[in-house]
Design a protein around this motif. Structure first.
Motif, PDB file in Angstrom:
ATOM      1  N   ALA A 157       0.678  -1.277   0.189  1.00 17.83           N
ATOM      2  CA  ALA A 157      -0.112  -0.022   0.094  1.00 17.83           C
ATOM      3  C   ALA A 157       0.848   1.414   0.199  1.00 17.83           C
ATOM      4  O   ALA A 157       0.309   2.238  -0.194  1.00 17.83           O
ATOM      5  CB  ALA A 157      -0.798  -0.048   1.277  1.00 17.83           C
ATOM      6  N   GLY A 158       2.036   1.134   0.185  1.00 17.16           N
ATOM      7  CA  GLY A 158       3.030   2.385   0.200  1.00 17.16           C
ATOM      8  C   GLY A 158       2.924   3.066   1.342  1.00 17.16           C
ATOM      9  O   GLY A 158       3.038   4.237   1.622  1.00 17.16           O
ATOM     10  N   ALA A 159       2.615   2.402   2.575  1.00 17.95           N
ATOM     11  CA  ALA A 159       2.351   2.931   3.904  1.00 17.95           C
ATOM     12  C   ALA A 159       3.410   2.563   4.935  1.00 17.95           C
ATOM     13  O   ALA A 159       4.041   1.454   4.685  1.00 17.95           O
ATOM     14  CB  ALA A 159       0.987   2.759   4.152  1.00 17.95           C
ATOM     15  N   THR A 160       3.406   3.174   6.165  1.00 20.57           N
ATOM     16  CA  THR A 160       4.121   2.693   7.241  1.00 20.57           C
ATOM     17  C   THR A 160       3.213   2.392   8.366  1.00 20.57           C
ATOM     18  O   THR A 160       1.916   3.028   8.420  1.00 20.57           O
ATOM     19  CB  THR A 160       5.452   3.649   7.601  1.00 20.57           C
ATOM     20  OG1 THR A 160       4.725   4.978   8.131  1.00 20.57           O
ATOM     21  CG2 THR A 160       5.987   4.049   6.423  1.00 20.57           C
ATOM     22  N   LEU A 161       4.000   2.002   9.351  1.00 20.17           N
ATOM     23  CA  LEU A 161       2.989   1.847  10.557  1.00 20.17           C
ATOM     24  C   LEU A 161       2.571   3.286  10.928  1.00 20.17           C
ATOM     25  O   LEU A 161       1.642   3.003  11.742  1.00 20.17           O
ATOM     26  CB  LEU A 161       3.743   0.811  11.726  1.00 20.17           C
ATOM     27  CG  LEU A 161       3.361  -0.458  11.604  1.00 20.17           C
ATOM     28  CD1 LEU A 161       4.515  -1.261  12.752  1.00 20.17           C
ATOM     29  CD2 LEU A 161       2.143  -1.121  11.985  1.00 20.17           C
ATOM     30  N   ALA A 162       3.295   4.258  11.009  1.00 19.66           N
ATOM     31  CA  ALA A 162       3.154   5.611  11.452  1.00 19.66           C
ATOM     32  C   ALA A 162       1.995   6.122  10.914  1.00 19.66           C
ATOM     33  O   ALA A 162       1.317   7.008  11.371  1.00 19.66           O
ATOM     34  CB  ALA A 162       4.218   6.325  11.463  1.00 19.66           C
ATOM     35  N   ASP A 163       1.462   5.564   9.638  1.00 19.47           N
ATOM     36  CA  ASP A 163       0.315   6.103   9.142  1.00 19.47           C
ATOM     37  C   ASP A 163      -0.752   5.634   9.616  1.00 19.47           C
ATOM     38  O   ASP A 163      -2.088   6.168   9.095  1.00 19.47           O
ATOM     39  CB  ASP A 163       0.145   5.691   7.414  1.00 19.47           C
ATOM     40  CG  ASP A 163       1.661   6.427   6.731  1.00 19.47           C
ATOM     41  OD1 ASP A 163       2.005   7.539   7.182  1.00 19.47           O
ATOM     42  OD2 ASP A 163       2.209   5.726   6.150  1.00 19.47           O
ATOM     43  N   VAL A 164      -0.920   4.470  10.281  1.00 20.41           N
ATOM     44  CA  VAL A 164      -2.119   3.667  10.726  1.00 20.41           C
ATOM     45  C   VAL A 164      -3.031   4.527  11.830  1.00 20.41           C
ATOM     46  O   VAL A 164      -2.176   4.828  12.698  1.00 20.41           O
ATOM     47  CB  VAL A 164      -1.718   2.289  11.274  1.00 20.41           C
ATOM     48  CG1 VAL A 164      -2.986   1.603  11.742  1.00 20.41           C
ATOM     49  CG2 VAL A 164      -1.186   1.367  10.070  1.00 20.41           C
ATOM     50  N   THR A 165      -4.040   4.720  11.589  1.00 21.27           N
ATOM     51  CA  THR A 165      -4.824   5.387  12.609  1.00 21.27           C
ATOM     52  C   THR A 165      -5.830   4.614  13.615  1.00 21.27           C
ATOM     53  O   THR A 165      -6.022   5.013  14.311  1.00 21.27           O
ATOM     54  CB  THR A 165      -5.814   6.653  11.768  1.00 21.27           C
ATOM     55  OG1 THR A 165      -6.675   5.909  11.173  1.00 21.27           O
ATOM     56  CG2 THR A 165      -4.913   7.465  11.003  1.00 21.27           C
ATOM     57  N   VAL A 166      -5.729   3.650  12.956  1.00 23.61           N
ATOM     58  CA  VAL A 166      -6.951   2.157  13.658  1.00 23.61           C
ATOM     59  C   VAL A 166      -6.525   0.962  13.676  1.00 23.61           C
ATOM     60  O   VAL A 166      -6.132   0.373  12.465  1.00 23.61           O
ATOM     61  CB  VAL A 166      -8.354   2.608  13.434  1.00 23.61           C
ATOM     62  CG1 VAL A 166      -9.330   1.579  14.422  1.00 23.61           C
ATOM     63  CG2 VAL A 166      -8.883   4.065  13.379  1.00 23.61           C
ATOM     64  N   VAL A 167      -6.316   0.315  14.443  1.00 23.06           N
ATOM     65  CA  VAL A 167      -5.912  -1.270  14.667  1.00 23.06           C
ATOM     66  C   VAL A 167      -7.385  -2.108  14.862  1.00 23.06           C
ATOM     67  O   VAL A 167      -7.850  -1.529  15.781  1.00 23.06           O
ATOM     68  CB  VAL A 167      -4.908  -1.522  15.471  1.00 23.06           C
ATOM     69  CG1 VAL A 167      -4.722  -3.284  15.568  1.00 23.06           C
ATOM     70  CG2 VAL A 167      -3.646  -0.867  15.175  1.00 23.06           C
ATOM     71  N   VAL A 168      -7.548  -3.141  14.092  1.00 25.45           N
ATOM     72  CA  VAL A 168      -8.629  -3.890  14.332  1.00 25.45           C
ATOM     73  C   VAL A 168      -8.191  -5.233  14.212  1.00 25.45           C
ATOM     74  O   VAL A 168      -7.588  -5.660  13.372  1.00 25.45           O
ATOM     75  CB  VAL A 168      -9.793  -3.774  13.012  1.00 25.45           C
ATOM     76  CG1 VAL A 168     -11.088  -4.625  13.407  1.00 25.45           C
ATOM     77  CG2 VAL A 168     -10.329  -2.010  13.261  1.00 25.45           C
ATOM     78  N   ALA A 169      -8.766  -6.177  15.060  1.00 27.59           N
ATOM     79  CA  ALA A 169      -8.295  -7.473  15.116  1.00 27.59           C
ATOM     80  C   ALA A 169      -9.697  -8.228  15.352  1.00 27.59           C
ATOM     81  O   ALA A 169     -10.510  -8.117  15.970  1.00 27.59           O
ATOM     82  CB  ALA A 169      -7.365  -7.811  16.483  1.00 27.59           C
ATOM     83  N   GLY A 170      -9.446  -9.406  14.535  1.00 29.29           N
ATOM     84  CA  GLY A 170     -10.564 -10.584  14.839  1.00 29.29           C
ATOM     85  C   GLY A 170     -10.561 -11.161  16.149  1.00 29.29           C
ATOM     86  O   GLY A 170      -9.590 -11.562  16.657  1.00 29.29           O
ATOM     87  N   ALA A 171     -11.790 -10.980  17.094  1.00 29.71           N
ATOM     88  CA  ALA A 171     -11.614 -11.400  18.307  1.00 29.71           C
ATOM     89  C   ALA A 171     -12.291 -12.783  18.492  1.00 29.71           C
ATOM     90  O   ALA A 171     -12.107 -13.255  19.768  1.00 29.71           O
ATOM     91  CB  ALA A 171     -12.506 -10.401  18.963  1.00 29.71           C
ATOM     92  N   GLY A 172     -12.267 -13.444  17.612  1.00 28.69           N
ATOM     93  CA  GLY A 172     -12.731 -14.921  17.842  1.00 28.69           C
ATOM     94  C   GLY A 172     -14.270 -15.054  17.575  1.00 28.69           C
ATOM     95  O   GLY A 172     -15.107 -14.072  17.296  1.00 28.69           O
TER      96      GLY A 172
END
Length: 227
Positions: A50-65
């Motif tokens: 995507a041409g991005a870095t972790l510093a560009d991320v504004t929200v993290v979403v994870a599958g919770a099961g």
């Protein structure tokens, strides 16, 4: 908005980036034994594509099961660690909801994933966005009858549940669907407050949904031997 989403609750180790309008990159490897080894490289792959870095991320979403203890823990611990280091919010989404969203169905159906021990994790859906009941865990033959089925758990037990009930839909919670579902909710007002209250229909705090205890248990104290 740049949403980093990933799921490790099934054999699919999957990650994606979403900019609030579309999926920018997605990568998935199906390997039930290498969640811890594969997740970080998978995240690095989608960031690079995507041409991005972790510093560009504004929200993290994870599958919770729900999902097996070890794999599920890998994703949620990574989500919490990344969110803390980046100073961004982290959310959980039921893994079954991601499978349902990926199905694109507009009719009632069931999602079933493998729960091991000859059981499945399942949920009942009105459509791709609306869960009516679940998540739950049961034997395949105890699933509600007469509803179409999607998910790898359903396909594993096709002879039990009836092959004619299986729909042609993604079997795993691919992160592109997970990110898209979450992105739909993140523009809502006061979303964080609703999530923290435990009343949001899709998003939750990044905590695991196990439904049963892990196989590994702390051993009991040894019995005293009489003299």
């Amino acid at each position: 908005m740049l949403v980093l989403a990933f799921d490790t609750a099934t054999p699919a180790v999957t990650a994606a980036l979403h900019d609030g309008e579309r999926v920018l990159a997605e990568s998935t490897t199906v390997d039930a034994r290498r969640h811890g080894e594969l997740l970080v490289p998978t995240i690095e792959t989608v960031l690079r594509e995507a041409g991005a870095t972790l510093a560009d991320v504004t929200v993290v979403v994870a599958g919770a099961g729900p999902g097996p203890y070890t794999g599920l823990r890998v994703g949620l611990m990574t989500a919490q660690a990344l969110a803390a280091s980046l100073g961004v919010p982290a959310y959980g989404v039921c893994t079954l909801d991601a499978v349902a969203y990926g199905s694109r169905l507009s009719e009632p159906f069931l999602v079933a994933t493998d729960a091991r021990r000859k059981e499945v994790f399942w949920g009942h859906y009105e459509d791709m966005r609306t869960r009516l009941s679940g998540p739950a865990v049961s034997r395949p033959h105890d699933l509600p009858a007469d509803l179409p089925l999607v998910g790898a758990g359903a396909r594993m037990y096709a002879e039990v549940v009836g092959a004619s009930r299986l729909l042609d839909a993604p079997e795993y919670p691919f992160a592109g669907a997970l990110a898209s579902l979450a992105a739909e909710q993140l523009g809502e007002p006061d979303v964080r407050e609703v999530v923290e209250s435990g009343t949001h229909p899709v998003l939750s705090l990044p905590r695991p949904v196990y439904l049963r205890r892990p196989d590994a248990q702390v051993p009991a104290a040894p019995k005293k031997v009489g003299t």
